[in-house]
Design a protein around this motif. Structure first.
Motif, PDB file in Angstrom:
ATOM      1  N   GLY A   9       0.835  -1.190   0.000  1.00 57.14           N
ATOM      2  CA  GLY A   9       0.000   0.000   0.000  1.00 57.14           C
ATOM      3  C   GLY A   9       0.870   1.240   0.000  1.00 57.14           C
ATOM      4  O   GLY A   9       2.084   1.178  -0.210  1.00 57.14           O
ATOM      5  N   ASN A  10       0.250   2.385   0.274  1.00 52.62           N
ATOM      6  CA  ASN A  10       0.964   3.654   0.227  1.00 52.62           C
ATOM      7  C   ASN A  10       2.125   3.698   1.218  1.00 52.62           C
ATOM      8  O   ASN A  10       3.095   4.442   1.024  1.00 52.62           O
ATOM      9  CB  ASN A  10      -0.003   4.804   0.508  1.00 52.62           C
ATOM     10  N   GLY A  11       2.050   2.891   2.264  1.00 55.91           N
ATOM     11  CA  GLY A  11       3.125   2.866   3.256  1.00 55.91           C
ATOM     12  C   GLY A  11       4.459   2.451   2.668  1.00 55.91           C
ATOM     13  O   GLY A  11       5.517   2.864   3.154  1.00 55.91           O
ATOM     14  N   PHE A  12       4.424   1.617   1.622  1.00 58.25           N
ATOM     15  CA  PHE A  12       5.668   1.213   0.965  1.00 58.25           C
ATOM     16  C   PHE A  12       6.339   2.425   0.323  1.00 58.25           C
ATOM     17  O   PHE A  12       7.552   2.636   0.466  1.00 58.25           O
ATOM     18  CB  PHE A  12       5.379   0.155  -0.099  1.00 58.25           C
ATOM     19  N   VAL A  33       3.216  12.157  -0.673  1.00 58.21           N
ATOM     20  CA  VAL A  33       2.169  11.173  -0.993  1.00 58.21           C
ATOM     21  C   VAL A  33       1.201  10.999   0.160  1.00 58.21           C
ATOM     22  O   VAL A  33       0.333  10.117   0.106  1.00 58.21           O
ATOM     23  CB  VAL A  33       2.787   9.813  -1.389  1.00 58.21           C
ATOM     24  N   CYS A  34       1.325  11.834   1.191  1.00 55.30           N
ATOM     25  CA  CYS A  34       0.383  11.791   2.319  1.00 55.30           C
ATOM     26  C   CYS A  34      -0.675  12.884   2.191  1.00 55.30           C
ATOM     27  O   CYS A  34      -1.864  12.620   2.345  1.00 55.30           O
ATOM     28  CB  CYS A  34       1.147  11.942   3.636  1.00 55.30           C
ATOM     29  N   ASN A  35      -0.236  14.093   1.923  1.00 56.10           N
ATOM     30  CA  ASN A  35      -1.152  15.207   1.696  1.00 56.10           C
ATOM     31  C   ASN A  35      -1.146  15.505   0.200  1.00 56.10           C
ATOM     32  O   ASN A  35      -0.241  16.166  -0.318  1.00 56.10           O
ATOM     33  CB  ASN A  35      -0.712  16.440   2.492  1.00 56.10           C
ATOM     34  N   LEU A  36      -2.154  15.032  -0.510  1.00 54.79           N
ATOM     35  CA  LEU A  36      -2.127  15.049  -1.968  1.00 54.79           C
ATOM     36  C   LEU A  36      -2.407  16.412  -2.582  1.00 54.79           C
ATOM     37  O   LEU A  36      -2.269  16.583  -3.801  1.00 54.79           O
ATOM     38  CB  LEU A  36      -3.126  14.025  -2.511  1.00 54.79           C
ATOM     39  N   TYR A 174      -1.278  -1.489  -4.589  1.00 54.68           N
ATOM     40  CA  TYR A 174      -2.390  -0.570  -4.798  1.00 54.68           C
ATOM     41  C   TYR A 174      -1.891   0.854  -5.034  1.00 54.68           C
ATOM     42  O   TYR A 174      -2.661   1.814  -4.961  1.00 54.68           O
ATOM     43  CB  TYR A 174      -3.328  -0.617  -3.596  1.00 54.68           C
ATOM     44  N   ASN A 175      -0.592   0.991  -5.333  1.00 55.11           N
ATOM     45  CA  ASN A 175       0.013   2.295  -5.584  1.00 55.11           C
ATOM     46  C   ASN A 175      -0.014   2.638  -7.070  1.00 55.11           C
ATOM     47  O   ASN A 175       0.219   1.782  -7.915  1.00 55.11           O
ATOM     48  CB  ASN A 175       1.463   2.305  -5.081  1.00 55.11           C
ATOM     49  N   TYR A 176      -0.257   3.921  -7.384  1.00 55.05           N
ATOM     50  CA  TYR A 176      -0.235   4.367  -8.773  1.00 55.05           C
ATOM     51  C   TYR A 176       1.188   4.555  -9.282  1.00 55.05           C
ATOM     52  O   TYR A 176       1.444   4.494 -10.477  1.00 55.05           O
ATOM     53  CB  TYR A 176      -0.948   5.714  -8.950  1.00 55.05           C
ATOM     54  N   ASP A 177       2.083   4.852  -8.346  1.00 58.02           N
ATOM     55  CA  ASP A 177       3.449   5.173  -8.751  1.00 58.02           C
ATOM     56  C   ASP A 177       4.155   3.950  -9.314  1.00 58.02           C
ATOM     57  O   ASP A 177       3.674   2.818  -9.200  1.00 58.02           O
ATOM     58  CB  ASP A 177       4.236   5.761  -7.577  1.00 58.02           C
ATOM     59  N   GLY A 297       2.165  -1.474   4.720  1.00 58.96           N
ATOM     60  CA  GLY A 297       1.639  -0.122   4.568  1.00 58.96           C
ATOM     61  C   GLY A 297       0.244  -0.024   4.003  1.00 58.96           C
ATOM     62  O   GLY A 297      -0.039   0.869   3.207  1.00 58.96           O
ATOM     63  N   ILE A 298      -0.636  -0.906   4.408  1.00 63.27           N
ATOM     64  CA  ILE A 298      -2.013  -0.912   3.908  1.00 63.27           C
ATOM     65  C   ILE A 298      -2.938  -0.246   4.921  1.00 63.27           C
ATOM     66  O   ILE A 298      -2.844  -0.495   6.117  1.00 63.27           O
ATOM     67  CB  ILE A 298      -2.481  -2.360   3.654  1.00 63.27           C
ATOM     68  N   SER A 299      -3.854   0.591   4.421  1.00 62.30           N
ATOM     69  CA  SER A 299      -4.891   1.149   5.284  1.00 62.30           C
ATOM     70  C   SER A 299      -6.032   0.147   5.363  1.00 62.30           C
ATOM     71  O   SER A 299      -6.060  -0.840   4.636  1.00 62.30           O
ATOM     72  CB  SER A 299      -5.397   2.482   4.729  1.00 62.30           C
TER      73      SER A 299
END
Length: 361
Positions: A9-12, A33-36, A174-177, A297-299
């Motif tokens: 997830g985004n945590g990675f 990548v936390c505050n978009l 699940y990351n776009y990057d 790093g998954i919510s």
């Protein structure tokens, strides 16, 4: 055949950028990548190449609803969730044929459906934001980081892939990057992107159910870069998409599901996501007792839960399961403890490199 199943997830990405910032502290003012919304005014538009992508001029609906670079992370996330909640409701109409008339009325009427317009702007904004972030670190800089004196545990993990006893390693991200893909390329680790690469010989496979900045429509880059307010524009099969890693800021369209987007509702409008979700579930069912599972790093947002639970309940309960998160959600921690016999929670990624070196019991 021994397998590893890695869910990212985004945590990675946050973890990667935190370690990278130790060699280049300026990256904190280039990528967030936390505050978009925080750096949206610094991102240049591809049509004028002037900063100010997040503005009333370019994203009027987002701006009117309160999207500002000075928003706190909590304010930004709250606004994104409001917009996506409205879009999730809208997509329910798509799945019910008898509601088609109402759905068309929502998009075709002269009434200002500001949240639905903001959803279209958010799709374009996020695709361009992450594509712009991707340019902030060159391949040369990334290679220097990966081969330098860093304690980022994932590097040891990646470097252990080729020599490990695992025959198949699947990343469901699940990351776009595309940091994962770029890292593997620099480390010369062959991989395939599920749904796009026909070859099945590579040990490493990547599945991206929420899309990617690298998923773009087949054909030439559009000559016109503008917001597409037709909410069905992403309703294309995966066969009409291709993988591109260059000039990503020049593509106005792509295939991503925004944060808090309920992909379970998008079977009609995002069939590519449905296909990739099914692929991930099928591979999850093949995991056996001596295989490794890593969750990083998954919510566990209410809109994410059904999709993540779909994977968790199909995984072998006796597999080795490691959850990497400095602040794991209590409810997710409870779920994992209830399902998996060999559950280990790691506070950081520092020890992740040792997982592929472990012996099967």
């Amino acid at each position: 055949m021994r397998k590893a199943f890695i869910i990212l997830g985004n945590g990675f990405t946050i973890d990667f950028l935190q370690y990278y910032s130790k060699v280049d502290s300026s990256i904190n003012e280039k990528i967030d990548v936390c505050n978009l919304f925080r750096l949206g005014d610094k991102i240049s538009t591809p049509w004028e190449e002037k900063p100010g992508f997040l503005s009333f001029k370019n994203c009027p609906a987002l701006w009117t609803l309160g999207a500002r670079p000075y928003n706190t992370k909590e304010e930004s996330n709250a606004l994104i969730e409001e917009i996506i909640t409205c879009a999730n409701m809208f997509f329910d109409f798509v799945n019910e044929p008898e509601q088609k008339t109402k759905r068309l009325e929502l998009t075709n009427s002269n009434k200002d459906k500001i949240y639905l317009r903001a959803y279209s702007e958010l799709n374009m904004y996020l695709r361009h934001l992450f594509s712009s972030y991707n340019t902030m670190i060159t391949d040369k800089q990334l290679e220097k980081f990966l081969n330098g004196n860093t304690s980022w545990g994932w590097i040891d993990f990646f470097k252990a892939i080729e020599k490990s006893e695992y025959d198949k390693i699947t990343f469901v991200t699940y990351n776009y990057d595309i940091w994962l893909e770029r890292i593997l390329k620099i480390l010369k680790i062959p991989f395939r992107i599920n749904g796009f690469d026909k070859s099945c010989d590579e040990k490493v496979e990547i599945i991206k159910p929420h899309g990617s900045i690298s998923f773009v429509p087949k054909g030439d880059i559009s000559a016109v870069y503008s917001v597409n307010y037709n909410l069905d524009f992403e309703g294309v099969p995966i066969e009409q998409l291709e993988i591109q890693y260059d000039n990503l800021t020049r593509y106005p369209k792509g295939a991503i599901i925004p944060p808090a987007g309920d992909s379970m509702r998008l079977g009609t409008t995002a069939p590519w996501s449905q296909k990739l979700r099914n692929e991930a579930k099928n591979i999850a069912t093949s995991i056996e007792e001596n295989d490794e599972i890593v969750l990083c790093g998954i919510s566990y947002w209410h809109v994410d839960r059904r999709e993540l639970d779909e994977l968790l309940i199909n995984l072998n309960q006796d597999s080795n399961f490691t959850f990497v998160n400095p602040m794991p959600p209590r409810d997710l921690n409870a779920v994992l403890s209830s399902i998996f016999t060999n559950y280990v929670q790691q506070h950081s990624s520092s020890e992740i490199g040792g997982i592929l070196n472990g012996k099967a019991i």
